[in-house]
Design an enzyme around this catalytic site. Sequence first.
Site, PDB file in Angstrom:
ATOM      1  N   ASP A   1       0.845  -1.178   0.000  1.00  0.00           N
ATOM      2  CA  ASP A   1       0.000   0.000   0.000  1.00  0.00           C
ATOM      3  C   ASP A   1       0.894   1.248   0.000  1.00  0.00           C
ATOM      4  O   ASP A   1       1.724   1.391  -0.883  1.00  0.00           O
ATOM      5  CB  ASP A   1      -0.961  -0.065   1.200  1.00  0.00           C
ATOM      6  CG  ASP A   1      -1.969   1.059   1.234  1.00  0.00           C
ATOM      7  OD1 ASP A   1      -2.951   1.002   0.466  1.00  0.00           O
ATOM      8  OD2 ASP A   1      -1.777   2.012   2.014  1.00  0.00           O
TER       9      ASP A   1
ATOM     10  N   TYR B   1      -1.469  11.547   1.770  1.00  0.00           N
ATOM     11  CA  TYR B   1      -2.320  11.731   0.600  1.00  0.00           C
ATOM     12  C   TYR B   1      -2.378  13.201   0.179  1.00  0.00           C
ATOM     13  O   TYR B   1      -2.355  13.519  -1.011  1.00  0.00           O
ATOM     14  CB  TYR B   1      -3.735  11.235   0.889  1.00  0.00           C
ATOM     15  CG  TYR B   1      -3.845   9.746   1.060  1.00  0.00           C
ATOM     16  CD1 TYR B   1      -4.026   8.914  -0.038  1.00  0.00           C
ATOM     17  CD2 TYR B   1      -3.774   9.171   2.322  1.00  0.00           C
ATOM     18  CE1 TYR B   1      -4.143   7.537   0.121  1.00  0.00           C
ATOM     19  CE2 TYR B   1      -3.886   7.794   2.487  1.00  0.00           C
ATOM     20  CZ  TYR B   1      -4.067   6.978   1.386  1.00  0.00           C
ATOM     21  OH  TYR B   1      -4.180   5.625   1.541  1.00  0.00           O
TER      22      TYR B   1
ATOM     23  N   HIS C   1      -7.039  -6.542  -0.661  1.00  0.00           N
ATOM     24  CA  HIS C   1      -5.933  -5.579  -0.615  1.00  0.00           C
ATOM     25  C   HIS C   1      -4.891  -5.983   0.416  1.00  0.00           C
ATOM     26  O   HIS C   1      -3.702  -5.703   0.260  1.00  0.00           O
ATOM     27  CB  HIS C   1      -6.512  -4.200  -0.262  1.00  0.00           C
ATOM     28  CG  HIS C   1      -5.504  -3.119  -0.102  1.00  0.00           C
ATOM     29  ND1 HIS C   1      -4.879  -2.514  -1.174  1.00  0.00           N
ATOM     30  CD2 HIS C   1      -4.999  -2.518   1.007  1.00  0.00           C
ATOM     31  CE1 HIS C   1      -4.044  -1.595  -0.742  1.00  0.00           C
ATOM     32  NE2 HIS C   1      -4.095  -1.579   0.575  1.00  0.00           N
TER      33      HIS C   1
END
Length: 308
Positions: free
Chosen positions: A116, A223, A288
Amino acid sequence: MATEGRQRTPSDADRPWSHEQAVVGDVRLHYVAAGDEADPLVVLLHGFPEFWYSWREQIPALADAGFRVVAPDMRGYNRSEKPHGLDSYRMEALVGDVVNLIDHLGREEAAVVGHDWGGAVAWETAIRRPERVSRLAVLNAPHPERFRDELKRNPEQWRRSWYMLWFQMPAIPETLLGARNAFGVGRLLRESSNPGTFDDEDLRRYREAAARPGALGSAINYYRALLRQNLVEEVRRLVGGGERQRRLRVPTLLIWGEEDVALGTELTEGMNEYVSDVRVERFPGASHWVQNDRPERVNDLLVEFCEG
Protein backbone atom coordinates in the site's frame (compact mmCIF):
# COMPACT_ATOMS: atom_id res chain seq x y z
CA MET A 1 -12.77 -16.35 0.75
CA ALA A 2 -11.24 -17.38 4.08
CA THR A 3 -7.60 -16.73 4.88
CA GLU A 4 -5.16 -19.62 4.90
CA GLY A 5 -4.44 -21.29 8.22
CA ARG A 6 -4.80 -18.14 10.36
CA GLN A 7 -4.36 -18.60 14.08
CA ARG A 8 -4.76 -16.03 16.81
CA THR A 9 -1.79 -13.66 16.80
CA PRO A 10 0.54 -14.17 19.79
CA SER A 11 1.56 -11.21 21.92
CA ASP A 12 4.83 -9.40 21.25
CA ALA A 13 6.37 -11.20 24.20
CA ASP A 14 5.93 -14.50 22.36
CA ARG A 15 7.55 -13.24 19.16
CA PRO A 16 11.27 -13.31 18.23
CA TRP A 17 11.59 -9.57 17.67
CA SER A 18 12.73 -6.48 19.52
CA HIS A 19 11.45 -2.90 19.58
CA GLU A 20 14.05 -0.27 18.71
CA GLN A 21 14.23 3.46 18.02
CA ALA A 22 16.52 5.52 15.81
CA VAL A 23 16.91 9.11 14.72
CA VAL A 24 17.13 8.99 10.93
CA GLY A 25 17.63 12.34 9.27
CA ASP A 26 15.15 14.76 10.88
CA VAL A 27 12.77 12.24 12.41
CA ARG A 28 12.75 9.60 15.14
CA LEU A 29 11.42 6.24 13.99
CA HIS A 30 10.28 3.26 16.00
CA TYR A 31 10.92 -0.12 14.41
CA VAL A 32 10.72 -3.82 15.10
CA ALA A 33 13.79 -5.92 14.31
CA ALA A 34 14.42 -9.67 14.07
CA GLY A 35 17.16 -11.96 12.83
CA ASP A 36 20.92 -11.86 13.13
CA GLU A 37 22.45 -8.41 12.69
CA ALA A 38 25.01 -9.81 10.25
CA ASP A 39 22.40 -11.31 7.91
CA PRO A 40 21.26 -9.62 4.65
CA LEU A 41 18.87 -6.75 5.40
CA VAL A 42 15.18 -6.67 4.49
CA VAL A 43 13.17 -3.50 5.22
CA LEU A 44 9.37 -3.88 5.45
CA LEU A 45 7.23 -0.76 4.86
CA HIS A 46 3.58 -0.80 5.93
CA GLY A 47 0.60 1.00 4.43
CA PHE A 48 -2.46 3.01 5.53
CA PRO A 49 -3.91 2.78 8.15
CA GLU A 50 -1.42 0.27 9.52
CA PHE A 51 1.93 0.19 11.35
CA TRP A 52 4.75 -2.33 11.67
CA TYR A 53 2.22 -4.91 12.92
CA SER A 54 0.92 -5.48 9.36
CA TRP A 55 4.07 -7.61 8.83
CA ARG A 56 3.52 -9.81 11.90
CA GLU A 57 3.37 -12.96 9.74
CA GLN A 58 6.33 -12.04 7.55
CA ILE A 59 8.88 -10.88 10.15
CA PRO A 60 9.52 -14.30 11.75
CA ALA A 61 9.40 -16.14 8.42
CA LEU A 62 12.07 -13.91 6.87
CA ALA A 63 14.21 -13.97 10.02
CA ASP A 64 14.04 -17.76 10.14
CA ALA A 65 15.15 -17.83 6.50
CA GLY A 66 18.36 -15.99 7.36
CA PHE A 67 17.56 -12.29 6.99
CA ARG A 68 17.91 -9.31 9.27
CA VAL A 69 14.37 -7.92 9.19
CA VAL A 70 13.45 -4.35 10.12
CA ALA A 71 9.86 -3.10 10.03
CA PRO A 72 9.50 0.58 10.95
CA ASP A 73 6.48 2.57 11.90
CA MET A 74 6.70 5.07 9.07
CA ARG A 75 6.90 8.73 10.06
CA GLY A 76 3.64 9.92 11.55
CA TYR A 77 2.45 6.43 12.48
CA ASN A 78 2.08 4.69 15.83
CA ARG A 79 5.23 5.20 17.95
CA SER A 80 7.25 7.13 15.36
CA GLU A 81 7.62 10.90 15.44
CA LYS A 82 4.84 12.95 13.84
CA PRO A 83 6.32 16.07 12.24
CA HIS A 84 4.00 18.94 11.37
CA GLY A 85 3.18 20.35 7.94
CA LEU A 86 2.55 18.80 4.53
CA ASP A 87 6.16 19.22 3.44
CA SER A 88 7.15 16.71 6.11
CA TYR A 89 5.20 14.06 4.17
CA ARG A 90 6.46 14.75 0.66
CA MET A 91 7.90 11.75 -1.14
CA GLU A 92 11.43 13.12 -0.82
CA ALA A 93 11.11 12.94 2.97
CA LEU A 94 9.62 9.43 2.93
CA VAL A 95 12.34 8.09 0.63
CA GLY A 96 14.91 9.82 2.81
CA ASP A 97 13.63 7.92 5.84
CA VAL A 98 14.23 4.58 4.09
CA VAL A 99 17.73 5.52 2.94
CA ASN A 100 18.64 6.99 6.32
CA LEU A 101 17.33 3.90 8.10
CA ILE A 102 19.54 1.70 5.91
CA ASP A 103 22.45 3.98 6.81
CA HIS A 104 21.60 3.78 10.51
CA LEU A 105 21.69 -0.01 10.28
CA GLY A 106 25.20 0.18 8.79
CA ARG A 107 24.32 -1.15 5.36
CA GLU A 108 24.92 0.00 1.81
CA GLU A 109 21.75 -1.58 0.47
CA ALA A 110 18.69 -3.59 1.45
CA ALA A 111 15.88 -5.57 -0.06
CA VAL A 112 12.88 -3.26 0.32
CA VAL A 113 9.36 -4.65 0.65
CA GLY A 114 6.30 -2.40 0.76
CA HIS A 115 2.51 -2.71 0.93
CA ASP A 116 0.00 0.00 0.00
CA TRP A 117 1.58 3.36 0.96
CA GLY A 118 4.71 1.50 1.96
CA GLY A 119 4.68 0.08 -1.56
CA ALA A 120 4.48 3.58 -3.03
CA VAL A 121 7.50 4.62 -0.97
CA ALA A 122 9.32 1.41 -1.91
CA TRP A 123 8.75 2.11 -5.63
CA GLU A 124 10.03 5.66 -5.28
CA THR A 125 13.06 4.58 -3.25
CA ALA A 126 14.06 2.08 -5.95
CA ILE A 127 13.45 4.66 -8.71
CA ARG A 128 15.29 7.53 -7.02
CA ARG A 129 18.03 5.61 -5.18
CA PRO A 130 18.45 2.30 -7.04
CA GLU A 131 21.96 1.83 -5.68
CA ARG A 132 20.47 1.42 -2.18
CA VAL A 133 17.86 -1.22 -3.14
CA SER A 134 19.16 -4.70 -3.92
CA ARG A 135 15.69 -6.12 -4.62
CA LEU A 136 12.20 -4.63 -4.58
CA ALA A 137 8.97 -6.40 -3.61
CA VAL A 138 5.66 -4.53 -3.69
CA LEU A 139 2.24 -5.72 -2.50
CA ASN A 140 -0.91 -4.06 -3.86
CA ALA A 141 0.66 -0.74 -4.73
CA PRO A 142 1.04 0.36 -8.36
CA HIS A 143 4.15 1.70 -10.03
CA PRO A 144 3.69 5.50 -9.85
CA GLU A 145 3.86 6.05 -13.63
CA ARG A 146 1.61 3.07 -14.28
CA PHE A 147 -0.92 4.52 -11.85
CA ARG A 148 -0.84 7.96 -13.50
CA ASP A 149 -1.28 6.41 -16.93
CA GLU A 150 -4.25 4.35 -15.72
CA LEU A 151 -5.95 7.37 -14.17
CA LYS A 152 -5.65 9.24 -17.48
CA ARG A 153 -7.47 6.55 -19.45
CA ASN A 154 -9.69 4.65 -17.02
CA PRO A 155 -12.66 6.37 -15.29
CA GLU A 156 -13.24 3.22 -13.23
CA GLN A 157 -9.92 3.71 -11.44
CA TRP A 158 -10.96 7.27 -10.61
CA ARG A 159 -14.15 5.85 -9.06
CA ARG A 160 -12.10 3.42 -7.02
CA SER A 161 -9.76 6.22 -5.90
CA TRP A 162 -12.49 8.58 -4.63
CA TYR A 163 -11.14 8.39 -1.08
CA MET A 164 -7.92 10.12 -2.14
CA LEU A 165 -9.97 13.21 -3.00
CA TRP A 166 -11.98 12.94 0.23
CA PHE A 167 -8.70 12.93 2.18
CA GLN A 168 -7.91 16.39 0.78
CA MET A 169 -10.59 17.91 3.01
CA PRO A 170 -9.13 19.61 6.08
CA ALA A 171 -9.75 17.94 9.46
CA ILE A 172 -12.92 16.04 8.50
CA PRO A 173 -11.35 12.68 7.47
CA GLU A 174 -9.25 12.32 10.61
CA THR A 175 -12.16 13.46 12.78
CA LEU A 176 -14.55 10.88 11.33
CA LEU A 177 -12.03 8.01 11.23
CA GLY A 178 -10.72 8.85 14.69
CA ALA A 179 -14.03 9.18 16.53
CA ARG A 180 -14.87 6.63 19.25
CA ASN A 181 -11.26 5.48 19.65
CA ALA A 182 -10.67 5.21 15.89
CA PHE A 183 -13.79 3.13 15.29
CA GLY A 184 -13.71 4.24 11.63
CA VAL A 185 -10.27 2.70 11.15
CA GLY A 186 -11.49 -0.67 12.37
CA ARG A 187 -14.53 -0.43 10.13
CA LEU A 188 -12.38 0.48 7.10
CA LEU A 189 -10.17 -2.56 7.66
CA ARG A 190 -13.10 -4.89 8.26
CA GLU A 191 -15.10 -3.75 5.22
CA SER A 192 -12.15 -3.84 2.79
CA SER A 193 -10.91 -7.30 3.83
CA ASN A 194 -12.06 -10.89 3.57
CA PRO A 195 -13.82 -12.59 6.48
CA GLY A 196 -11.16 -13.78 8.91
CA THR A 197 -8.37 -11.52 7.67
CA PHE A 198 -8.39 -9.50 10.90
CA ASP A 199 -9.54 -10.81 14.27
CA ASP A 200 -10.73 -8.60 17.13
CA GLU A 201 -7.23 -8.33 18.60
CA ASP A 202 -5.80 -7.20 15.26
CA LEU A 203 -8.44 -4.49 14.92
CA ARG A 204 -7.89 -3.38 18.52
CA ARG A 205 -4.21 -2.88 17.85
CA TYR A 206 -4.78 -0.98 14.62
CA ARG A 207 -7.32 1.27 16.31
CA GLU A 208 -4.99 1.85 19.25
CA ALA A 209 -2.15 2.88 16.93
CA ALA A 210 -4.41 5.19 14.92
CA ALA A 211 -5.78 6.80 18.09
CA ARG A 212 -2.36 8.03 19.21
CA PRO A 213 -2.28 11.87 19.22
CA GLY A 214 -1.55 13.20 15.73
CA ALA A 215 -1.33 9.78 14.08
CA LEU A 216 -4.37 9.95 11.79
CA GLY A 217 -3.69 13.51 10.68
CA SER A 218 -0.10 12.57 9.84
CA ALA A 219 -1.18 9.45 7.93
CA ILE A 220 -3.72 11.39 5.88
CA ASN A 221 -1.12 14.06 5.17
CA TYR A 222 0.64 11.46 3.00
CA TYR A 223 -2.32 11.73 0.60
CA ARG A 224 -2.53 15.51 0.83
CA ALA A 225 1.16 15.99 0.13
CA LEU A 226 1.07 13.48 -2.74
CA LEU A 227 -1.78 15.19 -4.58
CA ARG A 228 -0.14 18.59 -4.24
CA GLN A 229 3.18 17.21 -5.48
CA ASN A 230 1.57 15.37 -8.40
CA LEU A 231 -0.30 18.49 -9.51
CA VAL A 232 2.96 20.43 -9.60
CA GLU A 233 4.68 17.66 -11.59
CA GLU A 234 1.83 17.45 -14.10
CA VAL A 235 1.97 21.21 -14.70
CA ARG A 236 5.70 20.94 -15.30
CA ARG A 237 5.13 18.19 -17.85
CA LEU A 238 2.49 20.20 -19.65
CA VAL A 239 4.85 23.15 -20.08
CA GLY A 240 7.67 20.87 -21.14
CA GLY A 241 9.73 21.04 -18.00
CA GLY A 242 9.11 17.55 -16.64
CA GLU A 243 10.10 14.05 -17.69
CA ARG A 244 8.79 10.57 -17.06
CA GLN A 245 10.59 8.56 -14.45
CA ARG A 246 13.20 6.31 -16.01
CA ARG A 247 12.65 2.58 -16.44
CA LEU A 248 13.47 0.76 -13.23
CA ARG A 249 16.23 -1.84 -13.37
CA VAL A 250 16.11 -3.17 -9.81
CA PRO A 251 14.82 -6.80 -9.76
CA THR A 252 11.16 -6.49 -8.78
CA LEU A 253 8.40 -8.74 -7.48
CA LEU A 254 4.81 -7.43 -7.65
CA ILE A 255 2.30 -9.33 -5.48
CA TRP A 256 -1.38 -8.50 -5.96
CA GLY A 257 -4.59 -9.50 -4.21
CA GLU A 258 -7.15 -9.39 -7.00
CA GLU A 259 -10.11 -8.44 -4.78
CA ASP A 260 -8.64 -5.04 -3.94
CA VAL A 261 -11.56 -2.61 -3.60
CA ALA A 262 -9.41 0.45 -4.37
CA LEU A 263 -6.92 -0.70 -7.02
CA GLY A 264 -7.82 -2.60 -10.18
CA THR A 265 -5.88 -5.61 -11.42
CA GLU A 266 -5.24 -3.67 -14.66
CA LEU A 267 -2.46 -1.94 -12.74
CA THR A 268 -0.43 -5.17 -12.83
CA GLU A 269 -0.48 -5.29 -16.65
CA GLY A 270 2.15 -3.94 -19.02
CA MET A 271 4.75 -3.73 -16.28
CA ASN A 272 7.65 -4.44 -18.64
CA GLU A 273 7.24 -0.88 -19.95
CA TYR A 274 8.15 0.44 -16.50
CA VAL A 275 10.44 -2.23 -15.01
CA SER A 276 13.08 -4.20 -16.90
CA ASP A 277 13.14 -7.20 -14.54
CA VAL A 278 9.71 -7.83 -13.03
CA ARG A 279 7.71 -10.82 -11.87
CA VAL A 280 3.98 -10.48 -11.19
CA GLU A 281 2.13 -12.84 -8.84
CA ARG A 282 -1.65 -12.35 -8.63
CA PHE A 283 -3.83 -13.93 -5.94
CA PRO A 284 -7.45 -14.58 -6.95
CA GLY A 285 -9.78 -14.16 -3.99
CA ALA A 286 -7.25 -12.25 -1.90
CA SER A 287 -8.06 -8.72 -0.80
CA HIS A 288 -5.93 -5.58 -0.61
CA TRP A 289 -4.43 -7.05 2.58
CA VAL A 290 -2.82 -9.91 0.69
CA GLN A 291 0.02 -10.57 3.16
CA ASN A 292 -2.62 -11.23 5.83
CA ASP A 293 -4.98 -13.18 3.54
CA ARG A 294 -2.26 -15.46 2.17
CA PRO A 295 0.60 -15.28 4.70
CA GLU A 296 2.20 -18.64 3.97
CA ARG A 297 2.31 -18.18 0.20
CA VAL A 298 3.43 -14.56 0.47
CA ASN A 299 6.15 -15.59 2.92
CA ASP A 300 7.39 -18.27 0.51
CA LEU A 301 7.47 -15.79 -2.37
CA LEU A 302 9.32 -13.14 -0.36
CA VAL A 303 11.91 -15.59 0.97
CA GLU A 304 12.53 -17.04 -2.49
CA PHE A 305 12.76 -13.61 -4.06
CA CYS A 306 15.00 -12.04 -1.43
CA GLU A 307 17.36 -15.02 -1.61
CA GLY A 308 17.78 -14.18 -5.27
